[in-house]
Scaffold this motif. Structure first.
Motif, PDB file in Angstrom:
ATOM      1  N   GLU B  71       0.850  -1.264   0.073  1.00 57.36           N
ATOM      2  CA  GLU B  71       0.001  -0.032   0.054  1.00 57.36           C
ATOM      3  C   GLU B  71       0.859   1.306   0.010  1.00 57.36           C
ATOM      4  N   ALA B  72       1.917   1.242   0.834  1.00 55.86           N
ATOM      5  CA  ALA B  72       2.687   2.470   1.060  1.00 55.86           C
ATOM      6  C   ALA B  72       3.567   2.783  -0.109  1.00 55.86           C
ATOM      7  N   ASN B  73       4.077   1.592  -0.567  1.00 54.73           N
ATOM      8  CA  ASN B  73       5.234   1.649  -1.864  1.00 54.73           C
ATOM      9  C   ASN B  73       5.130   0.337  -2.567  1.00 54.73           C
ATOM     10  N   PRO B  74       4.360   0.455  -3.676  1.00 56.97           N
ATOM     11  CA  PRO B  74       4.302  -0.964  -4.439  1.00 56.97           C
ATOM     12  C   PRO B  74       5.469  -1.377  -4.898  1.00 56.97           C
ATOM     13  N   ASP B  75       6.407  -0.553  -4.984  1.00 61.67           N
ATOM     14  CA  ASP B  75       7.873  -1.096  -5.651  1.00 61.67           C
ATOM     15  C   ASP B  75       8.823  -1.714  -4.829  1.00 61.67           C
ATOM     16  N   THR B  76       8.359  -1.445  -3.421  1.00 62.56           N
ATOM     17  CA  THR B  76       9.176  -2.260  -2.393  1.00 62.56           C
ATOM     18  C   THR B  76       9.046  -3.644  -2.559  1.00 62.56           C
ATOM     19  N   GLN B  77      10.243  -4.355  -2.460  1.00 65.80           N
ATOM     20  CA  GLN B  77      10.038  -5.989  -2.624  1.00 65.80           C
ATOM     21  C   GLN B  77       9.918  -6.476  -1.298  1.00 65.80           C
ATOM     22  N   VAL B  78       9.119  -7.412  -1.123  1.00 65.12           N
ATOM     23  CA  VAL B  78       8.934  -8.009   0.322  1.00 65.12           C
ATOM     24  C   VAL B  78       9.459  -9.558   0.382  1.00 65.12           C
ATOM     25  N   ILE B  79      10.237  -9.813   1.327  1.00 63.27           N
ATOM     26  CA  ILE B  79      10.822 -11.030   1.142  1.00 63.27           C
ATOM     27  C   ILE B  79       9.988 -11.980   2.594  1.00 63.27           C
ATOM     28  N   ILE B  80       9.281 -12.911   2.568  1.00 64.95           N
ATOM     29  CA  ILE B  80       8.700 -13.518   3.710  1.00 64.95           C
ATOM     30  C   ILE B  80       9.544 -14.597   4.087  1.00 64.95           C
ATOM     31  N   ILE B  81       9.893 -14.689   5.632  1.00 68.81           N
ATOM     32  CA  ILE B  81      10.596 -15.779   6.025  1.00 68.81           C
ATOM     33  C   ILE B  81       9.578 -16.434   6.930  1.00 68.81           C
ATOM     34  N   THR B  82       9.461 -17.640   7.188  1.00 70.74           N
ATOM     35  CA  THR B  82       8.421 -18.277   8.014  1.00 70.74           C
ATOM     36  C   THR B  82       8.744 -19.691   8.617  1.00 70.74           C
ATOM     37  N   GLY B  83       8.352 -19.767   9.710  1.00 69.15           N
ATOM     38  CA  GLY B  83       8.626 -20.895  10.537  1.00 69.15           C
ATOM     39  C   GLY B  83       7.462 -21.979  10.019  1.00 69.15           C
ATOM     40  N   PHE B  84       6.244 -21.386   9.713  1.00 70.23           N
ATOM     41  CA  PHE B  84       5.160 -22.173   9.345  1.00 70.23           C
ATOM     42  C   PHE B  84       4.951 -22.154   8.061  1.00 70.23           C
ATOM     43  N   ALA B  85       5.636 -22.832   7.016  1.00 64.84           N
ATOM     44  CA  ALA B  85       5.338 -22.556   5.558  1.00 64.84           C
ATOM     45  C   ALA B  85       4.463 -23.845   4.938  1.00 64.84           C
ATOM     46  N   THR B  86       3.402 -23.150   4.251  1.00 64.84           N
ATOM     47  CA  THR B  86       2.595 -24.075   3.715  1.00 64.84           C
ATOM     48  C   THR B  86       2.433 -23.557   2.321  1.00 64.84           C
ATOM     49  N   SER B  87       1.953 -24.421   1.406  1.00 67.15           N
ATOM     50  CA  SER B  87       1.784 -24.026  -0.117  1.00 67.15           C
ATOM     51  C   SER B  87       0.765 -23.091  -0.181  1.00 67.15           C
ATOM     52  N   GLU B  88      -0.315 -23.121   1.009  1.00 69.92           N
ATOM     53  CA  GLU B  88      -1.371 -22.089   0.679  1.00 69.92           C
ATOM     54  C   GLU B  88      -0.769 -20.851   1.002  1.00 69.92           C
ATOM     55  N   LEU B  89      -0.005 -20.735   2.025  1.00 69.80           N
ATOM     56  CA  LEU B  89       0.835 -19.376   2.384  1.00 69.80           C
ATOM     57  C   LEU B  89       1.489 -18.818   1.615  1.00 69.80           C
ATOM     58  N   ALA B  90       2.234 -19.763   0.699  1.00 68.11           N
ATOM     59  CA  ALA B  90       2.983 -19.388  -0.218  1.00 68.11           C
ATOM     60  C   ALA B  90       2.202 -18.617  -1.316  1.00 68.11           C
ATOM     61  N   ARG B  91       1.090 -19.385  -1.709  1.00 66.19           N
ATOM     62  CA  ARG B  91       0.390 -18.639  -2.740  1.00 66.19           C
ATOM     63  C   ARG B  91      -0.303 -17.427  -2.404  1.00 66.19           C
ATOM     64  N   GLU B  92      -0.532 -17.297  -1.079  1.00 67.58           N
ATOM     65  CA  GLU B  92      -1.307 -16.045  -0.556  1.00 67.58           C
ATOM     66  C   GLU B  92      -0.307 -14.957  -0.579  1.00 67.58           C
ATOM     67  N   ALA B  93       1.090 -15.205  -0.248  1.00 68.19           N
ATOM     68  CA  ALA B  93       1.998 -14.260  -0.072  1.00 68.19           C
ATOM     69  C   ALA B  93       2.330 -13.832  -1.672  1.00 68.19           C
ATOM     70  N   MET B  94       2.430 -14.650  -2.445  1.00 67.23           N
ATOM     71  CA  MET B  94       3.004 -14.345  -3.726  1.00 67.23           C
ATOM     72  C   MET B  94       1.908 -13.713  -4.322  1.00 67.23           C
ATOM     73  N   GLU B  95       0.313 -13.833  -4.214  1.00 69.83           N
ATOM     74  CA  GLU B  95      -0.640 -13.097  -4.765  1.00 69.83           C
ATOM     75  C   GLU B  95      -0.803 -11.747  -4.231  1.00 69.83           C
TER      76      GLU B  95
END
Ligand SMILES: Nc1ncnc2c1ncn2[C@@H]1O[C@H](COP(=O)(O)OP(=O)(O)OP(=O)(O)O)[C@@H](O)[C@H]1O
Ligand SMILES: [Mg+2]
Lengths: 262, 129, 501
Positions: B71-95
């Protein structure tokens, strides 16, 4: 290394869609025939035996279930190989457990009309894509205990009676553009883990047909009911896979619950 | 020449401490936040090039951080690190526009590689892993 | 209540219990009933025999009275003859014969009367009769000796005769009257005794009925109460009401056997539900472990990469971090292992606050995944409760997991541990989730009642929890306002010995 997986009981029609999609995306098309070839080379089995495992749903193969499981596992391993190597469009009916795990696989189901309205172009596979029509559903059910035409298992279902191959391919390509199907470090890692797990499973499945394997960063978890019966079996299994490439540590699990939990 | 500004959010203090040095050595400017609320304030107040965030944090989760960043800056790249990775979370994050996602535990080099790649794509060509 | 009395219900004790019950002296209801009827029989026999004897006596009495009347008749006859003699000089012979007759009657019956008649007077009568007879004989003699019928001193003899005659008649009449009287009284008695007996019998029957029914009803009521207690999940064996053994002892032994069976079933149910919870928790714990493992991995790699650039202090810092994170991992696993461990059903004094805290930690990961905070508020200085650590943890875990299932976005779970009324502590688990509809609320504690999809809920959580809490002599209450909140309140008695510490 994106993957589009197209599953259908309509062999020819789905094949055409896959070809079109692969062409438009510039990805190679991987078919069941390609898998058989790759698996035969990798696993040192004949292509005809592999094709047999993919087509036969008769009693004969029920009797040789262990062998059949191994062959299927070999094919899945080959599929992992293709998926790891590059972006592909796959058209066929193996690999269901792999697709379920990987977030960057776009799973497409190609459907026909609700009633089998006949007049379909060439019911029997004119290509060499082995099984055709309802036999595929039966085979799928037998091997994966799931309904291949259950739309809940897919990201996209296409009813090809409403459009031509090109339109279908466009829909697939548009869907693939959604960010959620983008490969990422995590999904690539899962893919790598899966490949290792299938590698090990292929090795063990003939001895223990119920074997299940998971891998996390080189730690391998193996489960089979057979381990309950004796320490020897567990120790032997551990020995046999401990020195494989990519395996750091092997954990033998004797009950299903702990396996599900890892 | 300018260096990429990085915000690292994880409620585990060790993650920030250990990753900071490596990223700084690569030539990045690194800010670390343990409290996701502080992090959100920082994101609103300043433009970062890369935001690295954990998913499971008290009160505010990584997906909310991701949304705020985009929202604040669409150009900023976000990298997610997680201890609870699932393919649903991956898809949500990417989306929702994440650049990449990595599961804990990971090696510092893995994350540095991801940051370097993101920075390169953003034009910080002299950032090497 | 000491720990032993609750906990010590091992197999041996139960066997001993049963033995104790069965070894008591037998005093069965069958025997008691037989005894009651036998008493009735004996009573009837006594009354019947009594009546028979009395009737027999009356019969005798009647003959006696008849004899006396006969006697009296003869005497009166004799006196009439005697009077005639003095008036007309006739009938002296007749008078004599009547007297002899009377004498014969008296002589014949005197012995018999001895037993059956009123004493006294009889000797007098006999004496006077003999005298009377003597005088008559004397008179007869005189008459024979003087044919002209002039008898010397006749008036003297007449006087004597009159006197004796009157005395005999008076005495005999009196006696007869008295005998009559007696007879009459006996007859009255014979009439009344059956009536009395009936009344007595009536009251005796009422008494017996009440006595026996109380004997039956009391243990029945007791057993009904016991089954209610059992239904609430308290499986301590039924204690016998009486010192001796009767039919109810058999029932009690059977109930106790059933209780043992129920208890072992319930235990395996609890155990299997626990395993399910462990399954869910393990997944969470595996993920929770990723954090410390990640910290260790990052730290170790940093050390490896930058070893030569690190100051000694930095190195020590990093190693301390690694050690700390290993401890943390162990803590995470330990908490779960502690819950998983095979349960020996020991009752200890437990600090409820820290037990609940450990339980919230177990569920914390599940909560974190869902982004739901669990707020814990423990009133300080609470006395301990007596209980089975694992089982209580299981209860609170079930309640917290239910709450987690119930809440959605902006969910909040509040756990409070505090004093309840009297000697009780309460653990309240409140969520702001979907709530429970009023028509569903009465069923949630039923086994297998669930509103969750197949595979997600077994519907055993609350039923198992209630079983556990009842065994701890506590209770669980649920209160909910759909769409607003759900509160589960677990109320447990605290350890009385420690109340004022
Ligand atoms: N906190 C709660 N909020 C709303 N409904 C609840 C709550 N706790 C229990 N319930 C209701 O009570 C039912 C029974 O709960 P119970 O714990 O016995 O079984 P379950 O949770 O369905 O299954 P299991 O505990 O085996 O996973 C639930 O299905 C749910 O409908
Ligand atoms: Mg429940």
């Amino acid at each position: 290394m994106s993957t589009v997986a197209i599953l259908s009981k309509y062999v020819n029609e789905s094949r055409k869609i896959a070809e079109k999609t692969a062409f438009k995306l510039g990805y190679p098309l991987v078919t069941m025939t390609d898998l058989v070839k790759a698996a035969a080379k990798e696993g040192n089995v004949t292509e005809s035996e592999l094709s047999g495992a993919l087509t036969d749903i008769t009693l004969y193969h029920q009797l040789f279930r262990k062998r059949k499981m191994k062959l299927v596992s070999l094919l899945e391993l080959a599929l992992c190989g293709f998926m790891m190597e590059k972006s592909i469009v796959f058209c066929g009916y193996v690999g269901y457990p792999i697709f379920q795990e990987i977030s960057h696989v776009l799973q497409v189901l190609v459907l026909g009309p609700p009633e089998d309205a006949g007049g379909r172009a060439g019911g029997k596979g004119s290509g060499k894509d082995l099984l055709s029509d309802d036999k595929i559903l039966k085979w799928f059910k037998k091997i994966y205990q799931a309904d291949m035409e259950d739309p809940n298992l897919y990201d996209l279902s296409i009813n090809m009676w409403h459009m031509d191959e090109s339109e279908a391919a466009d829909i697939i390509i548009n869907t693939l553009k959604q960010p959620r199907f983008k490969p990422m470090t995590y999904s690539k890692k899962v893919m790598k883990d899966l490949q290792l797990a299938f590698h090990i499973k292929t090795k063990l499945i003939e001895k223990m047909p119920d074997v299940a394997v998971k891998s996390h960063d080189g730690t391998v978890y193996v489960y089979s009911k057979a381990f309950k019966r004796g320490q020897k079996k567990a120790a032997g299994t551990k020995q046999s896979i401990m020195w494989m490439d990519g395996v750091d540590y092997v954990e033998i699990l004797k009950d299903q619950k702990s396996f599900d939990a890892v | 020449m300018n260096s990429p500004e990085i915000l690292l959010i994880d409620d585990e203090p060790i993650v920030g401490q250990r990753l900071r040095t490596g990223l700084e050595k690569m030539g990045c400017k690194v800010e670390v936040a343990q409290d996701p609320k502080d992090a959100l304030a920082k994101i609103r107040g300043k433009r970062f090039d890369v935001v690295i965030t954990d998913i499971m944090m008290p009160e505010i989760n990584g997906i909310q951080v991701l949304e705020t960043v985009k929202e604040a800056n669409p150009d900023t790249q976000v990298i997610i690190i997680t201890g609870f990775a699932t393919s649903e979370l991956a898809r949500e994050a990417m989306e929702k526009g994440a650049y990449d996602m990595i599961a804990k535990p990971f090696k510092p080099a893995d994350l540095r590689g991801m940051v370097a790649k993101a920075a390169n794509e953003m034009g910080f060509t002299d950032i090497k892993e | 209540m000491t720990p032993d009395t609750i906990a010590a219900q091992g197999k041996n004790d139960i066997a001993a219990d049963e033995k104790d019950l069965l070894e008591r002296p037998v005093f069965s209801f069958r025997f008691q009933i037989i005894l009651g009827f036998f008493t009735f029989f004996i009573l009837s026999v006594v009354v019947t025999v009594g009546a028979m004897i009395t009737i027999n006596q009356i019969e005798k009495k009647i003959t006696t009275v008849q004899t006396w009347e006969q006697f009296l008749f003869n005497i009166e006859q004799a006196r009439r003859w005697e009077k005639n003699f003095f008036l007309y000089g006739t009938n002296l012979e007749d008078a004599l014969s009547s007297t002899t007759e009377a004498q014969a009657i008296l002589a014949e019956n005197l012995k018999k009367f001895e037993g059956s008649s009123i004493p006294a007077a009889k000797e007098n009568i006999k004496k006077h009769l003999d005298l009377y007879h003597g005088k008559l004989l004397q008179l007869n003699q005189l008459v024979k000796e003087s044919p002209d019928h002039s008898i010397p001193r006749a008036d003297l003899i007449e006087n004597d005769l009159r006197r004796y005659g009157a005395s005999i008649v008076g005495d005999a009449a009196d006696l007869t009257a008295r005998e009559h009287d007696l007879l009459f009284r006996w007859l009255q008695l014979v009439q009344r005794v059956p009536a009395y007996f009936l009344v007595f019998l009536f009251f005796l029957m009422i008494y017996m009925t009440r006595f026996l029914s109380r004997r039956f009803m009391k243990p029945l009521k007791y057993l009904v109460n016991e089954t209610r207690r059992i239904a609430r999940g308290d499986f301590t064996p039924v204690q016998p009401l009486r010192k001796f053994r009767d039919e109810f002892t058999t029932v009690e032994v059977a109930i106790n056997r059933m209780l043992r069976e129920l208890e072992s079933r319930q235990n395996s149910l609890i155990e299997s539900h626990k395993l399910r919870a462990v399954g869910i928790l393990t997944a969470g714990v595996a993920h929770e472990l990723n954090n410390p493992i990640n910290n260790i991995m990052l730290t170790a790699h940093s050390m490896l990469d930058e070893y030569d650039d690190l100051t000694k202090d930095e190195q020590i810092d990093m190693i301390t971090d690694i050690i700390g994170e290993t401890d943390r991992s162990r803590g995470i696993v330990h908490n779960l292992l502690d819950f998983t461990r095979e349960n020996k059903a020991t009752y200890d004094a437990i600090d409820l606050g820290s037990l609940v805290e450990e339980t919230t930690k177990l569920a914390k990961n599940q909560a974190r995944v869902r982004g739901i905070p669990i707020k814990l508020d423990v009133q300080p200085g609470l006395p301990p409760v007596l209980g089975d650590r694992q089982k209580l943890k299981q209860v609170f875990l079930n309640l917290i997991m239910n709450a987690l299932d119930a809440v959605g976005q902006n969910g909040l779970i509040q756990v409070r541990v505090r004093y309840h009324k009297l000697n009780y502590l309460s653990v309240q688990i409140e969520d702001n989730g979907a709530g429970i509809a009023p028509d569903v609320l009465p069923h949630i504690f039923d086994p297998f009642f669930t509103t969750k999809p197949v595979g997600k809920g077994t519907g055993l959580g609350l039923s198992v929890s209630r079983g556990i809490i009842n065994k701890h002599r506590g209770r669980i209450e649920a209160d909910s306002k759909p769409g607003a909140y759900t509160i589960f309140n677990v109320i447990l008695p605290y350890y009385p010995g420690s109340a004022n510490e």
